[in-house]
Design a protein around this motif. Structure first.
Motif, PDB file in Angstrom:
ATOM      1  N   THR A 275       0.774  -1.209  -0.004  1.00  0.00           N
ATOM      2  CA  THR A 275       0.193   0.078   0.098  1.00  0.00           C
ATOM      3  C   THR A 275       0.798   1.428  -0.008  1.00  0.00           C
ATOM      4  N   PRO A 662      -4.331   2.713  13.420  1.00  0.00           N
ATOM      5  CA  PRO A 662      -5.760   3.415  13.435  1.00  0.00           C
ATOM      6  C   PRO A 662      -6.322   2.397  12.495  1.00  0.00           C
ATOM      7  N   THR A 663      -7.864   2.379  12.897  1.00  0.00           N
ATOM      8  CA  THR A 663      -8.943   1.410  12.098  1.00  0.00           C
ATOM      9  C   THR A 663      -8.792   1.702  10.729  1.00  0.00           C
ATOM     10  N   THR A 664      -8.528   3.087  10.272  1.00  0.00           N
ATOM     11  CA  THR A 664      -8.607   3.519   9.051  1.00  0.00           C
ATOM     12  C   THR A 664      -7.307   3.083   8.298  1.00  0.00           C
ATOM     13  N   HIS A 665      -6.289   2.518   8.814  1.00  0.00           N
ATOM     14  CA  HIS A 665      -5.292   2.121   8.134  1.00  0.00           C
ATOM     15  C   HIS A 665      -5.435   0.930   7.307  1.00  0.00           C
ATOM     16  N   PRO A 666      -4.851   0.589   6.098  1.00  0.00           N
ATOM     17  CA  PRO A 666      -5.417  -0.357   5.309  1.00  0.00           C
ATOM     18  C   PRO A 666      -4.864  -1.676   5.694  1.00  0.00           C
ATOM     19  N   ALA A 668      -4.588  -2.482   9.109  1.00  0.00           N
ATOM     20  CA  ALA A 668      -4.573  -2.523  10.547  1.00  0.00           C
ATOM     21  C   ALA A 668      -4.902  -3.980  10.973  1.00  0.00           C
TER      22      ALA A 668
END
Length: 858
Positions: A275, A662-666, A668
C-alpha cells in the motif's frame, strides 16, 4: 605389465616390515582425506534421494527460514528485491499459470514442533518436528510410500479428512516399525490425525536439516492445527519454499521471465497488500531466479562450505606428508637395491622397463593403502559427523558412496604416481659400473639430498598445519571469552509452546503470570522471566524502524533495520544484561499504560545517530506512524545472533503492552494479527542460586501443574545454549588439531627414517671418525645436527607459509594475529621436541658403532 605386477607383489611379500609401514602410512593419509570428502559429498555434492533430482527447480536462489512479509530486504536475503520465500496465494498463482512446470510443490520453510501422542494413550504429548506441504509434494519429488500411501492433492483442500505421512526413521525409532501405525490416529495439538503412510528409508524431506521432519501434513490443515497463525489467509505472509519438476522441453529462461511478470502482477494486485507509495515504486524491481532444486542442502552448504574447504586443504597436506614419507621409504629401498638394479641394467634391462617396474610397485602399495584407507575413512567420517552434528544428528551416512569410492581410487592412483616419481628417477639414472664397484658405500651426504629435502618439506607443512590448528583454537577461545552482553552462569532456558495447549492471545497474560509465580516458588530459583526468544537461540524478529522527527530511509534500504524482542519485567536482570541509562520494564508497563521500549547501545549509535535516547519516539511498521514507542532505557549490547557476527540494533517492548494501527489504516487487521502472535513468549529464563538438584524435573512438574498439555520443546542450561553456538568452530578446531598431530607424527617418522638410513649408509664414515679419535658425544652431535638442520630449514619455510595461511583463514578467525607468539612459539617447541625424539635413537645407534667392526663390514 603382468610380470611387473607379480614382481612387485613378490618384492612386497619379501619385505613385510616395509610393506606394513608403507601401507599404514598411506592409509592414514588417504583415510583422512577420504573421511573429509565423505562429509563434502554428503553436504556439498549430494542430491536429494528422489527420482531424477536434476529435473527439479527451486523458485529462488536462497533457502529461507522462516517467514517474511512485504518486500524482501537486505537483512533477510542479502540481495534486495530477490524473492525466495512465498505466500500460499503466490504459490497457487505460480502453480496454475506457469506451464513450464510439470508440477510445482510448496514446503513450509520452518520446521515446527507440535504436540503428538497416540490416540487413547495416557502418555503426555511429545514435541515432534512437523512440516506442512502441498498435496502434490511427494508426487513432485517422485517418492513412493514404504507402507500405505503418501499425500494426494485431494488431501490438501479445506474440509478434507486430516491425514499425515510419517518418516521412516520416526516409524522405526518411536513406533518400533509396527505396521498397525498405518491407518491409526495420532493426536496432534489435540486433534485426531490419521497416519496414511510411511515415507521410504533415507528420505528426509526436500532439504537436509539438523531437525528433519517426523510428520508431513497438508498445508490446508494449518487452520486446524495452528488456529492462531492465519498464514493461509494472509496473502502477504511468505512462509513457503517452492520446488517444481520441469516439463520436458521447457525453456527455463522463459519460465523465469514469465514468473517475474506473475510476481510483479501479484504485488500490484490487492492480494499483494503493498500500500505504501514508496514500496509500490519498488515493485518493477522485484525479481526471482530459478535454480537447481535437487540438492536440498543449500542452507547447510552455506553454513559449512568454508570450513569443509579448509578441512579439505588440511587433509590434503596430511596426504602430502604421507606421500613424502612413502617417497623417503621408497628412496631408501631403491638405494639398498642399487646393485640389483645395476645388474639388471648390465644384463640389458631398458630404462623404460626399470622405471615402469618402480612405478608399478608404488601403485600396488598405493592401492593396498587406499583399501586400508577406506577403513580409516569410515571411522574418521563417523568421528567427524559426531563432532559436527553431536547435538543435532543429520541424515548423512559415514559409509562410502560410489563417489567416495571413486575419489579414494583416484587419490590412491595419484599418490602412487606422486611418491613413485623419486624411486623411478633413481632407477632411470642407475649407473651399473659405479654401482658394481661399490658405490653403495658413502662418506658424504649428497646421496640423501632428495630424502632430506622431503623431510624439510614435511617439517614445513607440519608447521603450517599446527599453526592453523593453533590459530583456530585461539580464535575459538577468544570468541568464547568475549563478553556477549549477558551472563549464562546458573541460568536455564526453557522453550514452551502455549499454542499447542490451546491458549488464545487474550489468555496469555494470566497464563504467564501463573507460570512466573509457579516457577518462582521452586527452592533455589532467584528470578524468572519470559521472552519471545533468548540470546543465541537461533531465532530473531526484525523490522524497519522510523524515528519521530527524522526522514524515513529510502525505499529498499535497511539502514533503519533492527531486531526486536518482547520481554517481561525482570528479563534483563534474569539474563545478566546491564542497564546503561534510564530504566527497564516494570509491572506498571501494562496494557493500560503508554507504550515504551528499551533499546541497546547499537540502536542508539546507528538508528538514533548517538542522540540522547531517553524520551525519543519511534515506530516500526509504517513510516507515517513514528510515535508508537517512547524510549525509557538503554541496555548494553548483547549478542542475539551468531557469536562471530556484529551486534545488531535492537529494541525491546513490554510483554503486556499492545499496540495497534488506526482502524482506517489499510493493514490494521494484519498488524493486529502480527502483534497478537508476538505475545506468544516461547522462552522462559530461570536464574538460580548455584546448582539446584533435579531442577529440570521440578521445572517440568511445575509447568505441568499449570497445564498438563503445555508442550516443553526444549530444556537446556544457558551455558549449553551458548556452547551450541560454537559447535562448528569446535569441530573445525578439533579436526585441524587432529590432522596437525597426525602430520607431526608422520613428519617425525619421516625424520627418523631418513636419519636411521643416513646412519646405516655412513657406518664406514662413522667408524673412520671414531678410529681417528671422535668420541660418542661427537658422533651423536653430528647426527642430531643434521636432523635439526633439516627441521630448522623446514621452520624457516613453514613459519612464513603459516602466516600466509593465517591471512587466507582470516574469514574464520576472530581476534587472532597471524604472527601470534602464543601459537608460533609452542609450534616451534613441539616440532623441535619431535625432531629430538625422532633423531635420538639413530644418534644413539651411531654412537654405539664399533670402529673395527664397521670397517671390517665394509
Amino acid at each position: 605389465m603382468l610380470a611387473d605386477l607379480k614382481s612387485a607383489l613378490r618384492q612386497l611379500r619379501k619385505s613385510p616390515a616395509f610393506t606394513t609401514t608403507a601401507v599404514l602410512t598411506l592409509a592414514l593419509g588417504i583415510g583422512a582425506t577420504t573421511a573429509i570428502f565423505t562429509l563434502v559429498d554428503g553436504v556439498l555434492l549430494k542430491s536429494l534421494p528422489v527420482k531424477d533430482p536434476a529435473g527439479l527447480l527451486r523458485v529462488g536462489d536462497n533457502e529461507q527460514c522462516c517467514n517474511n512479509s512485504g518486500l524482501p530486504d537486505f537483512e533477510n536475503q542479502g540481495k534486495p528485491n530477490d524473492w525466495s520465500l512465498f505466500s500460499y496465494a503466490q504459490y497457487r498463482e505460480f502453480r496454475d499459470h506457469t506451464p513450464g512446470f510439470e508440477s510445482l510443490a510448496a514446503f513450509q520453510a520452518s520446521t515446527v514442533y507440535m504436540a503428538v501422542r497416540q490416540s487413547g494413550s495416557n502418555q503426555p504429548a511429545a514435541p515432534t518436528t512437523t512440516e506442512l506441504v502441498s498435496g502434490n509434494a511427494f508426487d513432485t519429488l517422485g517418492i513412493r510410500a514404504y507402507a500405505g500411501r503418501l499425500l494426494r492433492p485431494s488431501d490438501d483442500v479445506q474440509g478434507a479428512a486430516p491425514v499425515a505421512v510419517m518418516s521412516f526413521a520416526t516409524w522405526e525409532q518411536k513406533f518400533g516399525g509396527e505396521r498397525s501405525v498405518v491407518g491409526s490416529d495420532l493426536l496432534i495439538n489435540g486433534h485426531p490425525v490419521t497416519v496414511v503412510g510411511i515415507a521410504p528409508p533415507g528420505f528426509y524431506g526436500e532439504r537436509l536439516s539438523a531437525e528433519p521432519s517426523s510428520l508431513w501434513m497438508p498445508v490446508n490443515m494449518q487452520p486446524l492445527l495452528q488456529p492462531e497463525s492465519h498464514e493461509l489467509e494472509h496473502t502477504e505472509t511468505q512462509f513457503l519454499n517452492l520446488i517444481g519438476r520441469v516439463a520436458p522441453g521447457a525453456n527455463i529462461a522463459a519460465m523465469q521471465s514469465q514468473m517475474v511478470v506473475e510476481l510483479q502482477q501479484f504485488l500490484e494486485s490487492p492480494l499483494g497488500k503493498i500500500t505504501l507509495p514508496e514500496a509500490r515504486a519498488l515493485i518493477p524491481k522485484q525479481y526471482l531466479r530459478l535454480t537447481p532444486g535437487g540438492a536440498g542442502v543449500q542452507r547447510m552448504q552455506d553454513t559449512y562450505k568454508d570450513d569443509l574447504h579448509l578441512l579439505m586443504w588440511v587433509s590434503s597436506f596430511v596426504l602430502l606428508i604421507a606421500c613424502a614419507n612413502l617417497a623417503n621409504l621408497m628412496l631408501a629401498r631403491s638405494a639398498t637395491r642399487r646393485q640389483q638394479i645395476a645388474v639388471r641394467t648390465a644384463l640389458g634391462a631398458s630404462r623404460k622397463r626399470l622405471v615402469r617396474g618402480a612405478l608399478v610397485e608404488c601403485l600396488v602399495v598405493a592401492m593396498i593403502g587406499g583399501l586400508a584407507g577406506l577403513l580409516f575413512a569410515w571411522g574418521g567420517a563417523k568421528l567427524i559427523l559426531h563432532l559436527a552434528f553431536e547435538h543435532n544428528p543429520v541424515n548423512i551416512s559415514a559409509s562410502p558412496s560410489p563417489l567416495v569410492l571413486g575419489f579414494a581410487f583416484v587419490v590412491s592412483l595419484a599418490t602412487g604416481l606422486l611418491f613413485g616419481v623419486a624411486p623411478a628417477w633413481l632407477a632411470a639414472h642407475a649407473d651399473p659400473i659405479e654401482a658394481l664397484r661399490g658405490a653403495n658405500r658413502s662418506t658424504g651426504r649428497h646421496e640423501t639430498f632428495a630424502q632430506r629435502a622431503l623431510v624439510v618439506a614435511q617439517a614445513a607443512v607440519s608447521v603450517v598445519l599446527l599453526c592453523a590448528a593453533g590459530f583456530l583454537i585461539l580464535s575459538m577461545r577468544q570468541m568464547e571469552r568475549q563478553h556477549f552482553g549477558f551472563d549464562p552462569t546458573h541460568r536455564t532456558i526453557v522453550q514452551v509452546d502455549p499454542q499447542t495447549a490451546g491458549y488464545k492471545p487474550e489468555q496469555l497474560q494470566s497464563f504467564y503470570r501463573q507460570v512466573h509465580e509457579t516457577l518462582s516458588q521452586i527452592p533455589g530459583v532467584t528470578s524468572v522471566a519470559e521472552s519471545m526468544y533468548s540470546p543465541m537461540d537461533g531465532d530473531n524478529w526484525g523490522e524497519n524502524t522510523y524515528v519521530e522527527g527524522e526522514p524515513a530511509p529510502p525505499p529498499g534500504s535497511d539502514s533503519q533495520g533492527s531486531s526486536w524482542d518482547r520481554v517481561s519485567p525482570g528479563y534483563f536482570a534474569t539474563i545478566g544484561t546491564k542497564l546503561v541509562e534510564g530504566r527497564v520494564f516494570t509491572e506498571s508497563d501494562n496494557a493500560q499504560s503508554h507504550n515504551v521500549a528499551v533499546v541497546n547501545q547499537t540502536f542508539v549509535r546507528k538508528i538514533l545517530h548517538g542522540k540522547s535516547p531517553i524520551g525519543m519516539h519511534f515506530g516500526d511498521f509504517d513510516p507515517a506512524i513514528t510515535g508508537t514507542y517512547e524510549i525509557v532505557g538503554v541496555v548494553e549490547d548483547a549478542q542475539y545472533w551468531d557469536p562471530d557476527e556484529h551486534v545488531r540494533p535492537m529494541y525491546f517492548v513490554a510483554s503486556e503492552q499492545w499496540t495497534q494501527l488506526p482502524t482506517t489504516h489499510p493493514r490494521a487487521a494484519d498488524y493486529a494479527h502480527f502483534i497478537a502472535q508476538s505475545h506468544y513468549l516461547h522462552a522462559i529464563e530461570i536464574e538460580t542460586r548455584g546448582n539446584v538438584p533435579e531442577l529440570e524435573e521440578r521445572v517440568r512438574r511445575a509447568l505441568a501443574s499449570v497445564n498438563p498439555d503445555l508442550l516443553v520443546t526444549r530444556y537446556q542450561s544457558f551455558d549449553e545454549q551458548v556452547r551450541l553456538a560454537f559447535t562448528q568452530q569446535h569441530m573445525v578446531a578439533e579436526l585441524t588439531s587432529l590432522f596437525g598431530a597426525l602430520a607431526l607424527v608422520l613428519a617425525a617418522i619421516g625424520l627418523y627414517g631418513v636419519t636411521a638410513y643416513a646412519v646405516a649408509q655412513r657406518t664406514s664414515e662413522i667408524g673412520i671418525r671414531m678410529a681417528l679419535g671422535a668420541d660418542r658425544l661427537d658422533v651423536q652431535r653430528m647426527v642430531l645436527r643434521a636432523a635439526f638442520w633439516q627441521v630448522g630449514i623446514g621452520l624457516l619455510i613453514g613459519i612464513p607459509a603459516a602466516m600466509l595461511a593465517g591471512h587466507l583463514m582470516a574469514s574464520v578467525l576472530y581476534g587472532v594475529k597471524v604472527y601470534e607468539p602464543t601459537v608460533l612459539g609452542p609450534v616451534v617447541f613441539v616440532l623441535m621436541t619431535a625432531a629430538l625424539l625422532a633423531a635420538a635413537l639413530p644418534a644413539r645407534r651411531a654412537a654405539d658403532v664399533e670402529p673395527m667392526e664397521a670397517l671390517r663390514s665394509q
